[in-house]
Scaffold this active site. Sequence first.
Site, short mmCIF file in Angstrom:
data_model
loop_
_atom_site.label_atom_id
_atom_site.label_comp_id
_atom_site.label_asym_id
_atom_site.label_seq_id
_atom_site.Cartn_x
_atom_site.Cartn_y
_atom_site.Cartn_z
N ASP A 178 -1.81 -7.19 -3.31
CA ASP A 178 -3.04 -8.22 -3.53
C ASP A 178 -4.01 -7.44 -3.78
O ASP A 178 -5.26 -8.22 -3.94
CB ASP A 178 -3.02 -9.10 -2.50
CG ASP A 178 -3.29 -8.53 -1.20
OD1 ASP A 178 -2.97 -7.45 -0.73
OD2 ASP A 178 -3.98 -9.26 -0.12
N SER A 236 0.87 -9.55 0.56
CA SER A 236 0.31 -8.22 0.34
C SER A 236 1.15 -7.15 0.11
O SER A 236 1.97 -7.16 -0.92
CB SER A 236 -0.53 -7.94 1.71
OG SER A 236 -1.21 -6.83 1.63
N HIS A 237 1.42 -6.04 0.96
CA HIS A 237 2.31 -4.97 0.70
C HIS A 237 3.61 -5.08 0.87
O HIS A 237 4.48 -4.47 0.55
CB HIS A 237 1.64 -3.74 1.52
CG HIS A 237 1.86 -4.20 3.13
ND1 HIS A 237 0.58 -4.89 3.48
CD2 HIS A 237 2.53 -3.91 3.85
CE1 HIS A 237 0.96 -4.81 4.90
NE2 HIS A 237 2.16 -4.37 5.10
N LYS A 253 -11.25 -6.80 2.52
CA LYS A 253 -11.05 -5.14 2.00
C LYS A 253 -10.93 -5.14 0.75
O LYS A 253 -10.45 -6.27 0.03
CB LYS A 253 -10.26 -4.48 2.97
CG LYS A 253 -8.73 -5.08 2.71
CD LYS A 253 -7.93 -4.56 3.85
CE LYS A 253 -6.63 -4.66 3.70
NZ LYS A 253 -6.08 -5.48 4.75
N ASP A 289 -6.08 -5.20 -1.72
CA ASP A 289 -7.20 -5.07 -1.15
C ASP A 289 -7.12 -3.64 -0.30
O ASP A 289 -8.02 -3.51 0.44
CB ASP A 289 -7.27 -6.36 0.05
CG ASP A 289 -6.10 -6.48 0.68
OD1 ASP A 289 -4.83 -5.79 0.35
OD2 ASP A 289 -6.03 -7.23 1.63
N ARG A 290 -5.95 -3.01 -0.51
CA ARG A 290 -5.83 -1.89 -0.05
C ARG A 290 -5.98 -0.74 -0.87
O ARG A 290 -5.98 -0.98 -2.06
CB ARG A 290 -4.52 -1.66 0.58
CG ARG A 290 -4.17 -2.49 1.82
CD ARG A 290 -2.64 -2.23 2.49
NE ARG A 290 -2.42 -3.06 3.44
CZ ARG A 290 -1.81 -2.84 4.65
NH1 ARG A 290 -1.03 -1.72 4.62
NH2 ARG A 290 -1.49 -3.74 5.42
N ASP A 333 -2.49 -2.08 -3.17
CA ASP A 333 -1.21 -2.77 -2.66
C ASP A 333 -1.14 -3.87 -3.45
O ASP A 333 -1.88 -4.24 -4.51
CB ASP A 333 -1.40 -2.99 -1.08
CG ASP A 333 -2.58 -4.07 -0.90
OD1 ASP A 333 -3.28 -3.96 -1.74
OD2 ASP A 333 -2.36 -4.75 0.14
#
Length: 547
Positions: free
Chosen positions: A283, A116-117, A380, A285-286, A281
């Site tokens: 991946d 992710s982030h 998300k 999703d944010r 982010d």
Amino acid sequence: MVRKMIRTVATTPFDDQRPGTSGLRKKVSVFQQPHYLENFVQALFDTLPGARGKTLVLGGDGRYYNDRAIQVILKMAAAKGFGKVLVGRDGLLSTPAVSCLIRKYRAFGGIILSASHNPGGPDGDFGIKYNTGNGGPAPEKLTDQVYRNTREITRYLIADVPDVPLGRLGNHALGDMVVSIIDPVADYAGLMESLFDFDRIRDLLEEGVFTLCYDAMHAITGPYAHAILEDRLGAPPGTVINGTPLPDFGGGHPDPNLTYARELVEIMNALSAPDFGAASDGDGDRNMILGKRFFVTPSDSLAILAANAALAPGYREGLKGVARSMPTSRAVDQVAASLGIPCYETPTGWKFFGNLLDAGKITLCGEESFGSGSDHLREKDGLWAVLFWLNIIAHRRLSVEQITREHWQRHGRHFYSRHDYEGMDTHIAMEILADLRDRLPRLKGRRIGDHGVVLSDEFSYTDPVDGSVSEHQGIRIGFEDGARIVFRLSGTGTSAATLRIYLEKYEPDPARHDQDTQAALADLIRIANELSGILARTGRGGPTVIT
Ligand code: VG1
Ligand code: CO
């Protein structure tokens, strides 16, 4: 599969393969140890009976080691007996796109390679997570079983077959299994087009009076944003910045907040700032939403989407209910109350929304950590939130700031901030939480400064759909004026501990909505610091990141 093509490799367990808030995340060097990735994948596959002949979706955010890991997983999927694996071209798929593909093609499940982030590159982080047939993150029951398997593993199965050319669209045979390399964007973009008023957004952008900047942070959403915002919606080329996914995210930290999305923040703070700014982010999703010199907290963003949902074609029918993670501000609760719909409070992590979405109890949900989404997927979804905002602006023709201020006028403002203490000694962080836990029974009914404590407990969640119980989900202290402090430890880091302190204060009076957030929360910040004793225990005078 011809039996002799499947090799059984003897292995021994690693003791650190317990999945966290969102899958297994470790330093790249940890994943590069012989058998490390294979052990985890086999432990996962051993929990998946009935996969023979079925379809798996596989892709990642393009970070360093993505391509190598995909080749290994493809060979293990062939040995497991999967019938087909859908892989994004060059091994790329955003987290929401994986969820979209699993649902659209009724796949058995999907594997997402991402941390992710967290930063990437040879010295950065890598991660792996499994999503089930509903398109959502595996529930704790399954991840607990995977962990138990990793503790007992003695062998893994892998097919002796050549690597698959991940850049070539089309079908490739891998023994009896078909690897289908697909365009990573098309299905997802189609889904977005079905939810939002693309014509209206196109008009807004074509009139040339409305400008936007989208920062993909050299991570996965670059290709999606180019295709949707520029190609389909007609935003001018250059609208998307840092739009090429790089294995090390250009050396950056692909975390869309005011600290790490510095380039975008500077653009949006300039005198000549565009009307709208957003970032996603690693991946995808944010999301972070900005107006001209204006920041929308993720908690407010969720509330504003809920309040304006009927403007988007996909939500015209209204919302069944909403949900937020426990530490997320209660701004969305106000909207739910005014709409007369239920609002659920879940532990941190998207996996807890899955049952509520599947059971049709909620339509929208979100977290304070820059994540929001809906029943269109089971993850998300960063670009979805951006398109939702554009859809609302295209209808209302107000600025981001006007929309937000109007929202506060109507519902009151929830001043909200999260203070992260990163890189903390794990032992000390655990001790801080343990001491707080011990003091909880004595806090209730006490006064701290001007504040009377009305709630002091550790959040425990009983899933309203399957009755499963998740304990130790954060320590919360609530005050008589509705203010709150929440303490919890991060479950996504890869080294040391991160203590998160969440602060929230409700202000119904519009005359007081202009205060600076940290100033409005100063009292609570002081109380949180006193209660936890961070300065005395760690010598730290303040957090590493404030969001
Ligand atoms: C963090 C966030 C949480 C989010 C999780 C995964 O978890 O707080 O809200 O669901 O990251 O998001 P933690 O345990 O570190 O607080 V992502 O975009 O990293 O998959
Ligand atoms: Co993410």
